[in-house]
Design a protein around this motif. Structure first.
Motif, PDB file in Angstrom:
ATOM      1  N   TRP A 254       0.893  -1.002   0.011  1.00 51.83           N
ATOM      2  CA  TRP A 254      -0.046  -0.007   0.003  1.00 51.83           C
ATOM      3  C   TRP A 254       0.885   1.327  -0.079  1.00 51.83           C
ATOM      4  O   TRP A 254       1.974   1.325   0.515  1.00 51.83           O
ATOM      5  N   LYS A 255       0.408   2.308  -0.740  1.00 52.27           N
ATOM      6  CA  LYS A 255       1.327   3.355  -0.786  1.00 52.27           C
ATOM      7  C   LYS A 255       0.290   4.611  -0.213  1.00 52.27           C
ATOM      8  O   LYS A 255      -0.792   4.922  -0.733  1.00 52.27           O
ATOM      9  N   ILE A 284       5.317   3.605   2.004  1.00 50.21           N
ATOM     10  CA  ILE A 284       5.081   2.482   1.513  1.00 50.21           C
ATOM     11  C   ILE A 284       5.087   1.526   2.629  1.00 50.21           C
ATOM     12  O   ILE A 284       5.955   1.305   3.280  1.00 50.21           O
ATOM     13  N   ARG A 286       4.439  -2.818   3.405  1.00 42.68           N
ATOM     14  CA  ARG A 286       4.384  -3.926   2.804  1.00 42.68           C
ATOM     15  C   ARG A 286       4.291  -4.995   3.834  1.00 42.68           C
ATOM     16  O   ARG A 286       4.694  -4.871   5.095  1.00 42.68           O
ATOM     17  N   GLU A 307      -3.061   4.007  -2.071  1.00 46.72           N
ATOM     18  CA  GLU A 307      -3.269   3.286  -3.325  1.00 46.72           C
ATOM     19  C   GLU A 307      -2.757   2.132  -3.220  1.00 46.72           C
ATOM     20  O   GLU A 307      -1.718   1.739  -2.420  1.00 46.72           O
ATOM     21  N   LEU A 309      -0.900  -1.276  -4.473  1.00 45.86           N
ATOM     22  CA  LEU A 309      -0.046  -1.643  -5.524  1.00 45.86           C
ATOM     23  C   LEU A 309      -0.019  -2.880  -5.792  1.00 45.86           C
ATOM     24  O   LEU A 309       0.113  -3.185  -7.011  1.00 45.86           O
ATOM     25  N   GLU A 310      -0.013  -3.686  -4.703  1.00 48.49           N
ATOM     26  CA  GLU A 310      -0.248  -5.295  -4.925  1.00 48.49           C
ATOM     27  C   GLU A 310      -1.184  -5.643  -3.562  1.00 48.49           C
ATOM     28  O   GLU A 310      -1.395  -5.068  -2.508  1.00 48.49           O
ATOM     29  N   LYS A 312      -3.238  -7.203  -7.302  1.00 50.69           N
ATOM     30  CA  LYS A 312      -4.047  -6.475  -8.298  1.00 50.69           C
ATOM     31  C   LYS A 312      -5.564  -6.807  -8.040  1.00 50.69           C
ATOM     32  O   LYS A 312      -6.331  -5.969  -8.242  1.00 50.69           O
ATOM     33  N   ALA A 315      -6.587  -4.127  -5.725  1.00 50.13           N
ATOM     34  CA  ALA A 315      -6.818  -2.824  -6.261  1.00 50.13           C
ATOM     35  C   ALA A 315      -7.889  -2.662  -6.927  1.00 50.13           C
ATOM     36  O   ALA A 315      -8.669  -1.827  -7.126  1.00 50.13           O
TER      37      ALA A 315
END
Length: 330
Positions: A254-255, A284, A286, A307, A309-310, A312, A315
């Motif tokens: 996550w960002k 970030i 993880r 956001e 990022l992983e 998908k 997301a």
């Protein structure tokens, strides 16, 4: 005697008040000292506590033991520590663990009874003041329902360990069904889940049973051998919340925006997470886990300040639901 030396002597006396007492090797390890210093410390211990006993244990090591009554007064609990027991009991009550809360309160009263009489009035006054000051702390929001009889049966079965026979109503069940479960632990969160193996299925899969959906529970006399390889903490770390799905397990990234970064850095999203602060101030986070739906529930509260990022799949699940009009962050 220097203050630091007095502190060390009291620490040594505390070690020596145990059933087995203390040896020179243990003193060297605890105080990071050489043998001669350890010997001088035992000499000082005997001078300050003349009724210190010494004996040779079964392995041929000399040990020193101080009668516990001689050191008890030096290590009486503080008001903060006793108040913490009461607050912990209240927290367990709110989580539905009434049996464990009662045990903590019994421990608290036992500690107070064992304290020297001259220390008790001051402690009780200080504790009352602390609890009054802390009494404004509460955990609002939904809490899991609890039944003391079911909680007690679960606790007894876990200690056995014994097979637990439960009347359990799953989400797809129209009525409760009897299940015989080998219990391995509890997962605590917004809901409480009993982790265990279903005897009827005959496999090694750990399943979750919502405690509030257990209508009755009875401890059987059927003892079982726990799988020593099972680690509840490691098991729990494979999920974000309590739900687990091997197909979902994997890297999560996550960002958080620079504006949300200070808040995100004060969060622990997962026990094994790592964080990285980028040059623009964003963060970030993880970790590895499963439970995408529970991640969605949490991410929604961050609006458009995070956001995915992983992976998908996660997301895609949050796409279109990242709001920008929330007036605050978690």
């Amino acid at each position: 005697m220097a203050f630091s030396k007095a502190v060390e002597l009291l620490q040594l006396a505390r070690m020596a008040s145990g059933y087995a007492g203390v040896s020179l090797n243990e003193i060297e390890a605890e105080f990071d000292c050489v043998r001669r210093t350890a010997q001088r410390m035992t000499d000082a211990l005997v001078r300050v506590f003349p009724d210190t006993e010494d004996y040779v244990d079964a392995e041929g090591h000399k040990r020193w033991r101080v009668p516990r009554r001689r050191v008890a007064e030096f290590f009486a609990p503080t008001a903060d520590e006793v108040a913490a027991l009461e607050l912990a009991g209240a927290t367990l009550d709110r989580q539905g663990l009434t049996r464990e809360a009662g045990q903590l309160r019994t421990l608290r009263e036992t500690i107070k009874i064992l304290m020297p009489d001259k220390r008790r009035p001051g402690l009780e006054a200080d504790e009352e003041a602390l609890l009054e000051a802390m009494g404004h702390a509460a955990r609002p929001g939904p809490q899991p329902a609890s039944d003391p009889r079911i909680d007690s049966a679960i606790a007894e079965a876990l200690k056995g360990p014994f097979v637990l026979e439960i009347a359990y109503r799953g989400r797809q069940d129209s009525a409760a069904k009897i299940r015989r479960v080998e219990p391995y632990g509890l997962l605590l969160g917004a809901r409480r889940y009993l982790v265990g193996r279903d005897r009827a299925r005959g496999d090694t899969v750990m399943r979750h049973y919502r405690v509030e959906d257990i209508e009755s529970a009875e401890v059987t006399q059927d003892w079982f051998a726990r799988d020593e390889a099972f680690d509840l903490e490691a098991y729990a770390n494979r999920s974000f919340g309590v739900f687990q799905n091997e197909a979902e397990f994997g890297d999560v990234v996550w960002k958080f925006t620079p504006a949300a970064a200070p808040h995100a850095l004060r969060y622990r999203f997962h026990p094994l997470q790592s964080t990285e602060t980028l040059e623009d101030g964003s963060v970030i986070v993880r970790f590895r886990a499963s439970g995408l739906l529970e991640m969605c529930w949490h991410l929604y509260a961050w609006g458009d300040q995070v956001e995915v990022l992983e992976p998908k799949a996660l997301a895609d699940m949050v796409a279109g639901h990242r709001r920008g009009d929330f007036p605050g962050l978690p």
